[in-house]
Enzyme design. Structure first.
Site, PDB file in Angstrom:
ATOM      1  CG  ASP A 120       8.108  10.255   4.733  1.00  0.00           C
ATOM      2  OD1 ASP A 120       7.304   9.694   5.349  1.00  0.00           O
ATOM      3  OD2 ASP A 120       8.310   9.535   3.997  1.00  0.00           O
ATOM      4  CG  ASP A 318       1.903   7.575   6.371  1.00  0.00           C
ATOM      5  OD1 ASP A 318       3.515   8.220   7.123  1.00  0.00           O
ATOM      6  OD2 ASP A 318       2.510   6.566   5.755  1.00  0.00           O
TER       7      ASP A 318
END
Ligand SMILES: *[C@@H]1O[C@H](CO)[C@@H](O)[C@H](O)[C@H]1NC(C)=O
Ligand SMILES: *[C@@H]1O[C@H](CO)[C@@H](O)[C@H](O)[C@H]1NC(C)=O
Ligand SMILES: *[C@@H]1O[C@H](CO)[C@@H](O)[C@H](O)[C@H]1NC(C)=O
Ligand SMILES: *[C@@H]1O[C@H](CO)[C@@H](O)[C@H](O)[C@H]1NC(C)=O
Length: 438
Positions: A120, A318
């Site tokens: 992440d 992301d």
């Protein structure tokens, strides 16, 4: 008549067998192929992933499922970007309920216990479910079996970074809630080994109890830039540099890689400067200056792309969002030009996608223009097709109405089969085409 009946039965049996064993026909090697400072990256639905659905989902279901999870992700990122006070540096309830898209193996403790963790780039913390966890599913990190495990005390600086820490005994613990999900964790330290590099005394969250739905089955590896992140805790080893190549989620036997440290990073790669939002240091902001559909750069108001640390507006890369989201005026400009070029019959909607066609389409390429770097994507990075080829959708969307929509998110489907290099010391992000194969 009767004699013809067994044939369809046999056929349907064969078909269901083929569906049950999608890996037949080539050799699947699900063992770890991690070496030196490179880790294998798997999609959560890959045949080697322990978290893939037991029953294969239909194409539509898979897409709708991933798009629905993106909504929670967008809410999390938007809250981070605008700096809501409810968001804390170490871990938030919101990110805990999200499903990961890409996972790697990490070894916790001494001797090493392999655990799957989700990559992440927009989080800082690492956490895993630990021994005795009430309500955790799947495997847990057995702290009693590690000779190097130690809880972090209440006076330690790491304890200041968690929300509402409570001190039972000497251990630093904290609770997180989100809707009906509650998670109780302690701050701990142990050796973390990624590929073959051990990092002693790594600080991470150890989940002790989880209630509500859904409870995460795996851990998390935060690759953000904040104080508790892997980058900060391994600065001398990896010099805050990493790259990944994310495999296509539709390709069952492909896997990608996460390469840590400046060694063996690509030389031929284009860069754009990383921008920092002092209020949300973990997000990887870049300056997107335009978008082209085919050769034509579409007209987007500057306010839809500009970086603004006060409002959190701008563009981030992301790894955890699946489908690129653009703020409404940017998305509408891209979509309208795409529709004008494609002209493949009536446009329909599927889930959150508003530009679908009931046939194959001939699509122009799409280019994201950043300061100093253009990324031109082939159609496989932004078109999704049903297995039968009867439905094709533009796999991007406008920001949802329910979030403060100031953020453009370059998501993982649009990054697939590219190497994305995060070079924090030189404050730049690079992108180069690369097929992500084993
Ligand atoms: C945190 O959660 C644990 C386990 O669910 C519970 O026993 C404890 O009372 C909670 N602590 C606080 C401060 O809410
Ligand atoms: C890790 O922690 C132990 C015990 O607190 C300490 O003795 C050791 O020096 C630390 N190692 C490193 C590399 O910081
Ligand atoms: C799987 O890998 C083999 C060998 O590398 C390749 O020939 C085949 O096309 C791949 N299959 C898929 C579905 O990507
Ligand atoms: C990116 O593309 C634009 C428009 O095609 C062009 O003017 C510009 O020079 C390109 N920039 C780089 C860094 O290649």
């Amino acid at each position: 008549m009767r004699k013809t009946q067994p044939l369809p039965l046999l056929l349907s049996l064969l078909v269901s067998l083929l569906c049950l064993y999608p890996s037949q026909g080539y050799t699947l090697n699900c063992g770890s192929s991690d070496h030196s400072s490179t880790l294998e990256v798997m999609h959560i639905y890959s045949p080697c992933s322990p978290f893939r659905p037991k029953k294969a989902l239909s194409w539509e279901q898979t897409i709708l499922d991933m798009a629905a999870k993106d909504e929670a992700r967008l809410l999390f990122l938007s809250n981070l970007a605008v700096g809501r006070r409810s968001m804390v540096p170490i871990a938030s309830g919101r990110q805990i309920i999200q499903s990961p898209t890409y996972i790697v193996r990490a070894n916790f403790g001494t001797p090493a216990q392999p655990m799957f963790v989700a990559m992440d780039t927009s989080s800082d913390v690492a956490w895993v479910p630990c021994t005795g966890c009430v309500g955790c599913s799947s495997s847990v990190f057995n702290t009693a079996k590690s000779t190097t495990y130690k809880p972090v005390g209440c006076s330690a600086p790491q304890c200041k970074q968690v929300p509402n820490p409570t001190c039972g005994g000497a251990a630093c613990s904290f609770n997180l809630t989100y809707g009906s999900a509650t998670i109780a964790a302690t701050v701990t330290q142990d050796t973390l080994a990624l590929a073959q590099d051990p990092v002693p005394n790594y600080s991470f969250g150890c989940i002790k109890a989880a209630a509500g739905n859904p409870v995460p089955p795996q851990g998390l590896l935060g690759l953000g830039r904040g104080p508790m992140s892997l980058l900060s805790q391994t600065k001398s080893l990896y010099q805050s540099t990493f790259s990944y190549c994310l495999p296509d989620f539709r390709s069952t036997n492909f896997s990608g890689s996460l390469r840590l440290g400046p060694v063996s990073q690509p030389q031929r790669i284009k860069f754009t400067p990383l921008l920092t939002n002092p209020r949300r240091s973990s997000l990887y902001y870049v300056n997107m200056i335009g978008i082209s559909v085919g050769r034509r750069q579409v007209t987007i108001p500057q306010s839809a792309l500009g970086f603004n640390p006060t409002t959190g507006a701008g563009t981030v890369f992301d790894s955890g969002t699946v489908f690129t989201r653009l703020v409404q005026p940017a998305y509408i400009a891209v979509r309208d030009e795409f529709r004008r070029r494609v002209k493949a019959g009536p446009v329909s909607a599927l889930g959150g996608f508003d530009t679908c066609y009931s046939q194959q389409v001939v699509s122009p390429k799409i280019t994201f223009h950043f300061t100093g770097m253009n990324v031109t994507m082939p159609p496989e990075n932004f078109l999704i097709h049903s297995t039968a080829g009867s439905i094709t959708c533009l796999a991007m969307a406008g920001s949802p109405d329910n979030v403060n929509s100031v953020l453009n998110v370059i998501a993982n489907m649009q990054q697939q089969n590219h190497r994305v290099l995060y070079d924090v010391p030189n404050s730049r992000l690079g992108v180069a085409r690369e097929p992500c194969t084993r």
